[in-house]
Write a protein that holds these residues in place. Sequence first.
Motif, PDB file in Angstrom:
ATOM      1  N   ALA A 151       0.847  -1.194   0.000  1.00 36.72           N
ATOM      2  CA  ALA A 151       0.000   0.000   0.000  1.00 36.72           C
ATOM      3  C   ALA A 151       0.881   1.242   0.000  1.00 36.72           C
ATOM      4  CB  ALA A 151      -0.908   0.002   1.227  1.00 36.72           C
ATOM      5  N   ARG A 152       0.300   2.350  -0.417  1.00 36.89           N
ATOM      6  CA  ARG A 152       1.013   3.617  -0.326  1.00 36.89           C
ATOM      7  C   ARG A 152       1.252   3.951   1.143  1.00 36.89           C
ATOM      8  NH1 ARG A 152       1.209   6.523  -4.933  1.00 36.89           N
ATOM      9  NH2 ARG A 152       1.346   8.531  -3.861  1.00 36.89           N
ATOM     10  N   ARG A 153       2.370   4.602   1.424  1.00 39.96           N
ATOM     11  CA  ARG A 153       2.741   4.909   2.803  1.00 39.96           C
ATOM     12  C   ARG A 153       2.862   6.414   2.978  1.00 39.96           C
ATOM     13  NH1 ARG A 153       7.391   0.472   4.557  1.00 39.96           N
ATOM     14  NH2 ARG A 153       6.024  -1.369   4.403  1.00 39.96           N
ATOM     15  N   TYR A 154       2.249   6.888   4.058  1.00 38.33           N
ATOM     16  CA  TYR A 154       2.285   8.316   4.373  1.00 38.33           C
ATOM     17  C   TYR A 154       2.615   8.507   5.845  1.00 38.33           C
ATOM     18  CZ  TYR A 154      -0.690   8.541   0.149  1.00 38.33           C
ATOM     19  OH  TYR A 154      -1.214   8.411  -1.116  1.00 38.33           O
ATOM     20  N   THR A 155       3.207   9.651   6.152  1.00 40.79           N
ATOM     21  CA  THR A 155       3.363  10.063   7.532  1.00 40.79           C
ATOM     22  C   THR A 155       3.435  11.576   7.588  1.00 40.79           C
ATOM     23  OG1 THR A 155       4.570   9.664   9.609  1.00 40.79           O
ATOM     24  CG2 THR A 155       5.896  10.035   7.631  1.00 40.79           C
ATOM     25  N   SER A 156       3.349  12.110   8.792  1.00 39.39           N
ATOM     26  CA  SER A 156       3.399  13.549   9.015  1.00 39.39           C
ATOM     27  C   SER A 156       4.379  13.817  10.143  1.00 39.39           C
ATOM     28  CB  SER A 156       1.999  14.067   9.385  1.00 39.39           C
ATOM     29  OG  SER A 156       2.003  15.460   9.560  1.00 39.39           O
ATOM     30  N   VAL A 165      16.031  12.524  11.926  1.00 45.07           N
ATOM     31  CA  VAL A 165      16.182  11.342  11.076  1.00 45.07           C
ATOM     32  C   VAL A 165      17.373  11.511  10.139  1.00 45.07           C
ATOM     33  CG1 VAL A 165      15.093   9.964   9.261  1.00 45.07           C
ATOM     34  CG2 VAL A 165      13.743  10.703  11.224  1.00 45.07           C
ATOM     35  N   LEU A 166      17.518  12.704   9.560  1.00 43.45           N
ATOM     36  CA  LEU A 166      18.648  12.951   8.665  1.00 43.45           C
ATOM     37  C   LEU A 166      19.981  12.846   9.408  1.00 43.45           C
ATOM     38  CD1 LEU A 166      17.251  15.934   6.568  1.00 43.45           C
ATOM     39  CD2 LEU A 166      17.651  13.601   5.771  1.00 43.45           C
ATOM     40  N   GLU A 167      20.022  13.370  10.629  1.00 44.61           N
ATOM     41  CA  GLU A 167      21.247  13.298  11.420  1.00 44.61           C
ATOM     42  C   GLU A 167      21.595  11.860  11.788  1.00 44.61           C
ATOM     43  OE1 GLU A 167      20.335  15.801  14.686  1.00 44.61           O
ATOM     44  OE2 GLU A 167      20.436  17.648  13.514  1.00 44.61           O
ATOM     45  N   HIS A 168      20.554  11.060  12.055  1.00 47.52           N
ATOM     46  CA  HIS A 168      20.785   9.669  12.434  1.00 47.52           C
ATOM     47  C   HIS A 168      21.240   8.854  11.238  1.00 47.52           C
ATOM     48  CE1 HIS A 168      19.988   5.548  13.747  1.00 47.52           C
ATOM     49  NE2 HIS A 168      19.900   6.002  14.991  1.00 47.52           N
ATOM     50  N   GLY A 169      20.577   9.049  10.097  1.00 48.51           N
ATOM     51  CA  GLY A 169      20.916   8.297   8.899  1.00 48.51           C
ATOM     52  C   GLY A 169      20.553   6.826   9.017  1.00 48.51           C
ATOM     53  N   SER A 170      21.248   5.978   8.296  1.00 52.49           N
ATOM     54  CA  SER A 170      21.113   4.517   8.287  1.00 52.49           C
ATOM     55  C   SER A 170      19.649   4.076   8.187  1.00 52.49           C
ATOM     56  CB  SER A 170      21.820   3.909   9.504  1.00 52.49           C
ATOM     57  OG  SER A 170      21.163   4.116  10.687  1.00 52.49           O
ATOM     58  N   ALA A 171      19.234   3.131   9.039  1.00 48.91           N
ATOM     59  CA  ALA A 171      17.930   2.495   8.899  1.00 48.91           C
ATOM     60  C   ALA A 171      16.750   3.470   8.980  1.00 48.91           C
ATOM     61  CB  ALA A 171      17.763   1.385   9.933  1.00 48.91           C
ATOM     62  N   PRO A 172      16.716   4.422   9.921  1.00 44.95           N
ATOM     63  CA  PRO A 172      15.586   5.354   9.951  1.00 44.95           C
ATOM     64  C   PRO A 172      15.445   6.174   8.660  1.00 44.95           C
ATOM     65  CG  PRO A 172      16.741   5.399  12.038  1.00 44.95           C
ATOM     66  CD  PRO A 172      17.592   4.609  11.103  1.00 44.95           C
ATOM     67  N   LEU A 173      16.554   6.635   8.120  1.00 40.27           N
ATOM     68  CA  LEU A 173      16.495   7.412   6.887  1.00 40.27           C
ATOM     69  C   LEU A 173      16.061   6.537   5.722  1.00 40.27           C
ATOM     70  CD1 LEU A 173      16.871  10.033   5.415  1.00 40.27           C
ATOM     71  CD2 LEU A 173      19.321   9.542   5.244  1.00 40.27           C
ATOM     72  N   HIS A 174      16.549   5.314   5.687  1.00 37.79           N
ATOM     73  CA  HIS A 174      16.117   4.381   4.635  1.00 37.79           C
ATOM     74  C   HIS A 174      14.612   4.133   4.734  1.00 37.79           C
ATOM     75  CE1 HIS A 174      16.316   1.032   1.808  1.00 37.79           C
ATOM     76  NE2 HIS A 174      15.615   0.321   2.677  1.00 37.79           N
ATOM     77  N   LEU A 176      12.318   6.172   6.038  1.00 40.11           N
ATOM     78  CA  LEU A 176      11.578   7.378   5.659  1.00 40.11           C
ATOM     79  C   LEU A 176      11.582   7.576   4.149  1.00 40.11           C
ATOM     80  CD1 LEU A 176      10.010   9.554   7.238  1.00 40.11           C
ATOM     81  CD2 LEU A 176      12.026  11.016   7.036  1.00 40.11           C
ATOM     82  N   ALA A 177      12.662   7.208   3.499  1.00 38.36           N
ATOM     83  CA  ALA A 177      12.736   7.346   2.045  1.00 38.36           C
ATOM     84  C   ALA A 177      11.780   6.393   1.328  1.00 38.36           C
ATOM     85  CB  ALA A 177      14.166   7.111   1.573  1.00 38.36           C
ATOM     86  N   GLY A 178      11.235   5.423   2.043  1.00 44.67           N
ATOM     87  CA  GLY A 178      10.298   4.495   1.438  1.00 44.67           C
ATOM     88  C   GLY A 178       8.862   4.970   1.448  1.00 44.67           C
ATOM     89  N   TYR A 179       8.604   6.148   2.035  1.00 44.29           N
ATOM     90  CA  TYR A 179       7.235   6.664   2.079  1.00 44.29           C
ATOM     91  C   TYR A 179       6.901   7.378   0.764  1.00 44.29           C
ATOM     92  CZ  TYR A 179       6.703   5.596   7.021  1.00 44.29           C
ATOM     93  OH  TYR A 179       6.586   4.937   8.223  1.00 44.29           O
ATOM     94  N   ALA A 195      16.156  20.410   1.126  1.00 41.57           N
ATOM     95  CA  ALA A 195      17.082  19.961   0.087  1.00 41.57           C
ATOM     96  C   ALA A 195      17.863  18.733   0.549  1.00 41.57           C
ATOM     97  CB  ALA A 195      18.031  21.088  -0.291  1.00 41.57           C
ATOM     98  N   ARG A 196      18.322  18.737   1.801  1.00 38.84           N
ATOM     99  CA  ARG A 196      19.046  17.585   2.333  1.00 38.84           C
ATOM    100  C   ARG A 196      18.170  16.345   2.337  1.00 38.84           C
ATOM    101  NH1 ARG A 196      20.193  19.361   7.981  1.00 38.84           N
ATOM    102  NH2 ARG A 196      20.843  17.191   8.245  1.00 38.84           N
ATOM    103  N   ALA A 197      16.901  16.508   2.727  1.00 47.04           N
ATOM    104  CA  ALA A 197      15.989  15.366   2.768  1.00 47.04           C
ATOM    105  C   ALA A 197      15.733  14.821   1.375  1.00 47.04           C
ATOM    106  CB  ALA A 197      14.675  15.785   3.427  1.00 47.04           C
ATOM    107  N   GLU A 198      15.502  15.697   0.425  1.00 46.82           N
ATOM    108  CA  GLU A 198      15.209  15.246  -0.930  1.00 46.82           C
ATOM    109  C   GLU A 198      16.427  14.594  -1.576  1.00 46.82           C
ATOM    110  OE1 GLU A 198      11.541  18.243  -2.043  1.00 46.82           O
ATOM    111  OE2 GLU A 198      13.573  18.803  -2.673  1.00 46.82           O
ATOM    112  N   GLU A 199      17.615  15.086  -1.271  1.00 46.54           N
ATOM    113  CA  GLU A 199      18.831  14.449  -1.771  1.00 46.54           C
ATOM    114  C   GLU A 199      18.974  13.031  -1.226  1.00 46.54           C
ATOM    115  OE1 GLU A 199      21.975  17.039  -0.662  1.00 46.54           O
ATOM    116  OE2 GLU A 199      21.439  18.597  -2.130  1.00 46.54           O
ATOM    117  N   ALA A 200      18.409  12.804  -0.024  1.00 46.77           N
ATOM    118  CA  ALA A 200      18.445  11.470   0.581  1.00 46.77           C
ATOM    119  C   ALA A 200      17.287  10.592   0.130  1.00 46.77           C
ATOM    120  CB  ALA A 200      18.441  11.597   2.103  1.00 46.77           C
ATOM    121  N   GLY A 201      16.446  11.098  -0.749  1.00 49.51           N
ATOM    122  CA  GLY A 201      15.351  10.299  -1.288  1.00 49.51           C
ATOM    123  C   GLY A 201      14.031  10.432  -0.577  1.00 49.51           C
TER     124      GLY A 201
END
Length: 388
Positions: A151-156, A165-174, A176-179, A195-201
Amino acid sequence: MRAVGVDGSPESVARLGVALRAAVDGDGPAVLPVRARPGDEPPLPEPVARAVAEEAVPDGLAVVVATSGSTGRPKHVALTGAALRASAAATEARLGGPGTWLLALPAEHVAGVQVLLRALLAGSPAVVQDVREGFRPDGLTRATGRMRHGARRYTSLVPTQLARVLEHGSAPLHALAGYDAVLIGGAALDPGLRARAEEAGVRVVATYGMSETCGGCVYDAVPLDGVTVTIEPGSGRVVLGGPMLGAGYLGAPAATADAFGPDGFRTSDLGRLDADGSLTVLGRADDVVTTGGEKVAPAAVERALLRVPGVRAACVVGLPDDEWGQVVAALVVTDAAGPADDALRDAVREACGRAAVPRVLHRAAAVPERGIGKPDRVAVAALLSGTG
C-alpha cells in the motif's frame, strides 16, 4: 463531549482512534484529546465546559483541539465531522490516493488527530510509533516495519523530527525514504533541510495550515481542492476558506467573531499570492520588528541566516530598545565549526537590508520549542534579553 487522555503509547492512541471515528460518524460524543494518562478521566477545560453547559456548541461537532497557545492562553477549536472528512478527502486526492499512515506525532494536536482520521477513513487504523519518551528515529524504523506491504505509505512530521532522522541516517532514513509522501508542518520548513531530505530520497511535502483549518490545507504553496486563499487588503494577512474550516472557538465568542468571517479564517500570518495562485507565507504579523522606523520580517532574516553554511536553526525576535524602539535579535544553532558572526550579519545585510542586521546575536544548542516543533519566541526573547 468527553476528554480522552493520551500519553503517546499505541494503546492510548488506539482508544482515541475509536472515539474519534465514532464522533466523526455521529455515533458518539465529541472528543477533546488531551495529554494525560489514559486511565484518567480529564475534566473539560473551563471555556469548553461552559460552552457545553450553555449548549453553545455547533451542529455536527466532532472534535475539539487546543491551540498551542503562543499567548499563553490556548483556544479550543471546534471541528465538525464534515470539516474533518473534507480535509481528509482533499489530502488523499492531492497525495495520489488512499494509503497506510504512520503516527509519530502527539495525538492530542490537530496534526496527530488528522493522521488517525485519514487512516481510519482510508480503511485501516494508523500504525503508531510509541512517543512516550519523545520521538526516536529508531522507533520510526520499527513502526514502519509494522505497516501494510503493497500500500502507499504516508506520515506527518515536524521539521525537528525530519532533522533528527537525517542526522541519524542509516535504517531510519532508509525507512523514511520508502514513504510515498512525508508531510512536514507545524513550523516553517528550512529550504536547506528540505534539500538535504530530498537528496536522501525523502518525498517531502511542505504543509501550511492550523487547528482552525483542520490542519494543513496548502501543500507545497498550492491550496488543496476546495480551499480558498486570499490576502486581506491593508493588513496583508492570509485568509483561508473552504469546507475544512473550523466552526469557531468554544467559549470564546469574541475571539470567534474576530477570526472567522464570511471570507474564511483570518490568520495571524502575512502572505503573498503569486500570479499562479501559489502562497508565500512571509511570517506572523505580530512578529514584525519595527527598528528605527523600519519594519523587519523575522522570517526573512531567518531564511537569510539558514542559507549560511553551518547554520542548522535560527529564530529571530525583536527586543525593546530605548534608542531604536526595537532591535533585531537572533538565536542561531550552528555546527561546531560554524560561521563567524560577521558572516552571519553580512548574509542578512545582503538579503534583507541594513535595518534587518541582528544587533543581538546569540548561539545556543537548540531553539526552544512549544507545541510540536514551533519555535517559542517568548522563550527566545527572554533568553536573548537575559531574563530567561
